[in-house]
Design a protein around this motif. Structure first.
Motif, PDB file in Angstrom:
ATOM      1  N   ILE A 178       0.887  -1.163   0.000  1.00 26.23           N
ATOM      2  CA  ILE A 178       0.000   0.000   0.000  1.00 26.23           C
ATOM      3  C   ILE A 178       0.923   1.211   0.000  1.00 26.23           C
ATOM      4  CG2 ILE A 178      -1.762   1.293   1.249  1.00 26.23           C
ATOM      5  CD1 ILE A 178      -2.684  -1.356   2.484  1.00 26.23           C
ATOM      6  N   ALA A 179       0.764   2.086  -1.027  1.00 26.88           N
ATOM      7  CA  ALA A 179       1.698   3.194  -1.190  1.00 26.88           C
ATOM      8  C   ALA A 179       0.989   4.441  -1.694  1.00 26.88           C
ATOM      9  CB  ALA A 179       2.798   2.786  -2.164  1.00 26.88           C
ATOM     10  N   TYR A 205      -6.473   4.535  10.061  1.00 25.62           N
ATOM     11  CA  TYR A 205      -5.945   5.897  10.010  1.00 25.62           C
ATOM     12  C   TYR A 205      -6.940   6.809  10.699  1.00 25.62           C
ATOM     13  CZ  TYR A 205      -4.338  10.378   8.197  1.00 25.62           C
ATOM     14  OH  TYR A 205      -3.880  11.663   8.088  1.00 25.62           O
ATOM     15  N   ILE A 206      -6.519   7.423  11.793  1.00 31.45           N
ATOM     16  CA  ILE A 206      -7.389   8.345  12.538  1.00 31.45           C
ATOM     17  C   ILE A 206      -6.568   9.569  12.931  1.00 31.45           C
ATOM     18  CG2 ILE A 206      -8.802   8.671  14.602  1.00 31.45           C
ATOM     19  CD1 ILE A 206      -9.277   5.626  14.608  1.00 31.45           C
ATOM     20  N   ASN A 207      -7.005  10.736  12.483  1.00 30.05           N
ATOM     21  CA  ASN A 207      -6.390  12.021  12.857  1.00 30.05           C
ATOM     22  C   ASN A 207      -4.868  12.042  12.735  1.00 30.05           C
ATOM     23  OD1 ASN A 207      -8.941  13.017  13.475  1.00 30.05           O
ATOM     24  ND2 ASN A 207      -8.805  12.287  15.596  1.00 30.05           N
ATOM     25  N   GLY A 208      -4.352  11.582  11.593  1.00 28.03           N
ATOM     26  CA  GLY A 208      -2.914  11.651  11.349  1.00 28.03           C
ATOM     27  C   GLY A 208      -2.095  10.528  11.927  1.00 28.03           C
ATOM     28  N   THR A 209      -2.730   9.497  12.482  1.00 25.78           N
ATOM     29  CA  THR A 209      -2.000   8.359  13.034  1.00 25.78           C
ATOM     30  C   THR A 209      -2.454   7.064  12.371  1.00 25.78           C
ATOM     31  OG1 THR A 209      -1.732   9.443  15.177  1.00 25.78           O
ATOM     32  CG2 THR A 209      -1.429   7.056  15.133  1.00 25.78           C
ATOM     33  N   GLU A 217       0.588  11.436   5.046  1.00 22.50           N
ATOM     34  CA  GLU A 217       0.628  10.850   3.707  1.00 22.50           C
ATOM     35  C   GLU A 217      -0.627  10.026   3.489  1.00 22.50           C
ATOM     36  OE1 GLU A 217       2.738  11.256   1.245  1.00 22.50           O
ATOM     37  OE2 GLU A 217       4.078  12.536   2.400  1.00 22.50           O
ATOM     38  N   LYS A 218      -1.188  10.105   2.296  1.00 20.08           N
ATOM     39  CA  LYS A 218      -2.391   9.333   1.966  1.00 20.08           C
ATOM     40  C   LYS A 218      -2.072   8.365   0.827  1.00 20.08           C
ATOM     41  CE  LYS A 218      -5.124  11.550   4.763  1.00 20.08           C
ATOM     42  NZ  LYS A 218      -6.251  12.361   4.652  1.00 20.08           N
TER      43      LYS A 218
END
Length: 143
Positions: free
Chosen positions: A15-16, A79-83, A100-101
């Motif tokens: 996953i990238a 992924y929750i609030n940047g973590t 990063e998304k």
């Protein structure tokens, strides 16, 4: 995900934040890599399933034998609030803060090891072989 054969040449899932070989290179940020390959030596046949999370190995399970199969595993990334939080079979493994998304899921040859170029290398690939796996499902939930 279930490895039906773990051989010398790695195969898995990535996953990238970019598809493979965009602009002549691999992705910029590799959030997750699941791979399985040989880790044994001349005295002991051993293979391993590994998880790399933002480039660092955070999970490794060894399976004895030459080209063995392995039981099913469930890998989950939240992924929750940047973590980002990573789980393997329901057990917390690691977390990393990042904005990063990812936008690519790559199934198959996760190591980009090249192609056989001679009859001898085709023979070697045939003997040592690629790891193979089955994926029941991948679910992406956006909130």
């Amino acid at each position: 995900m279930e490895y039906t054969c773990i051989a010398d040449l790695s195969n898995g899932l990535i996953i990238a934040n970019a598809a493979p070989y965009v602009s002549g290179k691999w992705n910029e940020i590799e959030l997750l890599r699941v791979k399985a390959d040989d880790v044994g030596n001349i005295n002991e046949e051993m293979t391993a399933i590994s998880i790399l999370f933002f480039g660092s190995e955070v999970y490794n399970t060894k399976v004895p034998g030459f080209k063995p199969s392995a039981p099913k595993h469930i890998f989950k990334v939240n992924y929750i609030n940047g973590t980002y939080s990573l789980y393997a079979d329901g057990v917390f493994v690691a977390e990393k803060q990042s904005f990063e998304k990812p936008n690519a899921i790559v199934l198959g040859n996760a190591n980009q090891a090249g192609n056989p170029v001679s009859a001898g290398s085709w023979e070697q690939w045939g003997y040592w072989g690629w790891s193979s796996f089955k994926v029941d499902h991948i679910r992406v939930v956006l909130r």
